[in-house]
Design a protein around this motif. Sequence first.
Motif, short mmCIF file in Angstrom:
data_model
loop_
_atom_site.label_atom_id
_atom_site.label_comp_id
_atom_site.label_asym_id
_atom_site.label_seq_id
_atom_site.Cartn_x
_atom_site.Cartn_y
_atom_site.Cartn_z
N HIS A 1 6.06 -2.09 8.31
CA HIS A 1 6.03 -0.64 8.48
C HIS A 1 5.72 0.04 7.16
O HIS A 1 5.80 -0.56 6.10
N SER A 2 5.33 1.30 7.25
CA SER A 2 5.02 2.09 6.07
C SER A 2 6.11 3.14 5.92
O SER A 2 6.20 4.07 6.72
N LYS A 3 6.91 2.97 4.91
CA LYS A 3 8.05 3.86 4.67
C LYS A 3 7.58 5.11 3.95
O LYS A 3 6.93 5.04 2.93
N GLY A 4 7.90 6.27 4.51
CA GLY A 4 7.40 7.54 4.00
C GLY A 4 8.06 8.06 2.75
O GLY A 4 8.93 7.43 2.16
N ASP A 5 7.59 9.24 2.35
CA ASP A 5 8.14 9.98 1.21
C ASP A 5 8.20 9.15 -0.07
O ASP A 5 9.27 8.87 -0.60
N GLY A 6 7.05 8.76 -0.55
CA GLY A 6 6.98 8.00 -1.79
C GLY A 6 7.13 6.51 -1.61
O GLY A 6 7.14 5.77 -2.59
N LEU B 1 0.85 -1.20 0.00
CA LEU B 1 0.00 0.00 0.00
C LEU B 1 0.88 1.24 0.00
O LEU B 1 1.91 1.28 0.67
N PRO B 2 0.48 2.29 -0.71
CA PRO B 2 1.30 3.50 -0.72
C PRO B 2 1.26 4.24 0.62
O PRO B 2 0.25 4.20 1.33
N TRP B 3 2.37 4.90 0.92
CA TRP B 3 2.45 5.75 2.10
C TRP B 3 1.78 7.08 1.77
O TRP B 3 1.95 7.63 0.68
N ALA B 4 1.00 7.60 2.72
CA ALA B 4 0.43 8.94 2.63
C ALA B 4 0.36 9.50 4.04
O ALA B 4 -0.08 8.81 4.97
N ASP B 5 0.80 10.73 4.21
CA ASP B 5 0.82 11.37 5.52
C ASP B 5 -0.57 11.39 6.13
O ASP B 5 -1.55 11.78 5.49
N ARG B 6 -0.68 10.93 7.37
CA ARG B 6 -1.90 10.91 8.18
C ARG B 6 -2.99 9.99 7.63
O ARG B 6 -4.15 10.09 8.02
N ALA B 7 -2.62 9.08 6.75
CA ALA B 7 -3.60 8.15 6.19
C ALA B 7 -3.72 6.90 7.06
O ALA B 7 -2.74 6.43 7.63
N CYS B 8 -4.94 6.37 7.11
CA CYS B 8 -5.22 5.20 7.93
C CYS B 8 -6.36 4.41 7.29
O CYS B 8 -7.47 4.36 7.81
N SER B 9 -6.09 3.84 6.12
CA SER B 9 -7.12 3.07 5.43
C SER B 9 -6.45 1.96 4.62
O SER B 9 -5.24 1.89 4.53
N PHE B 10 -7.27 1.12 4.01
CA PHE B 10 -6.72 0.06 3.16
C PHE B 10 -6.40 0.57 1.76
O PHE B 10 -6.15 -0.21 0.85
#
Length: 130
Positions: A99-104, A13-22
């Motif tokens: 984990h969800s790696k940020g910045d793209g 799943l793509p990382w997105a700031d403050r996102a919390c969904s599938f």
Amino acid sequence: MTKEEFIRKVNGLPWADRACSFEAVDCWGLVVLYYRHVLSVEVHQTTDYEAGKNFITCYEGDRVFWHPGARKDGHIGVFYRGGAPDHVGIVIDGNQMLHSKGDGGSVRIDPLPVLERAFTRTEFLQYGNV
């Protein structure tokens, strides 16, 4: 949902700031989803987080609900840069981190030692009695 089903659903799943969904998540959103769908626990979230406040402020507001833990499935790893928390993930299979790696980046699984080398220090926490 089992841990394995969850991992299959979120991996990539793509990382997105403050996102919390599938559809997209940031590192904290991934923790919230895991606890909600795998452990059936609603973790406390400050409204500051959803309002886009500074990560440190949000972390300090929610940290009181977490207790020292171990490198154990379902516990979280908090990774620090200097003295400040910078990233979180979920321990899986004892020595790996979801984990969800940020910045793209995106959700992925990495060996814990690899992540630990990239940060100043790591602490492991458990939520309440979970």
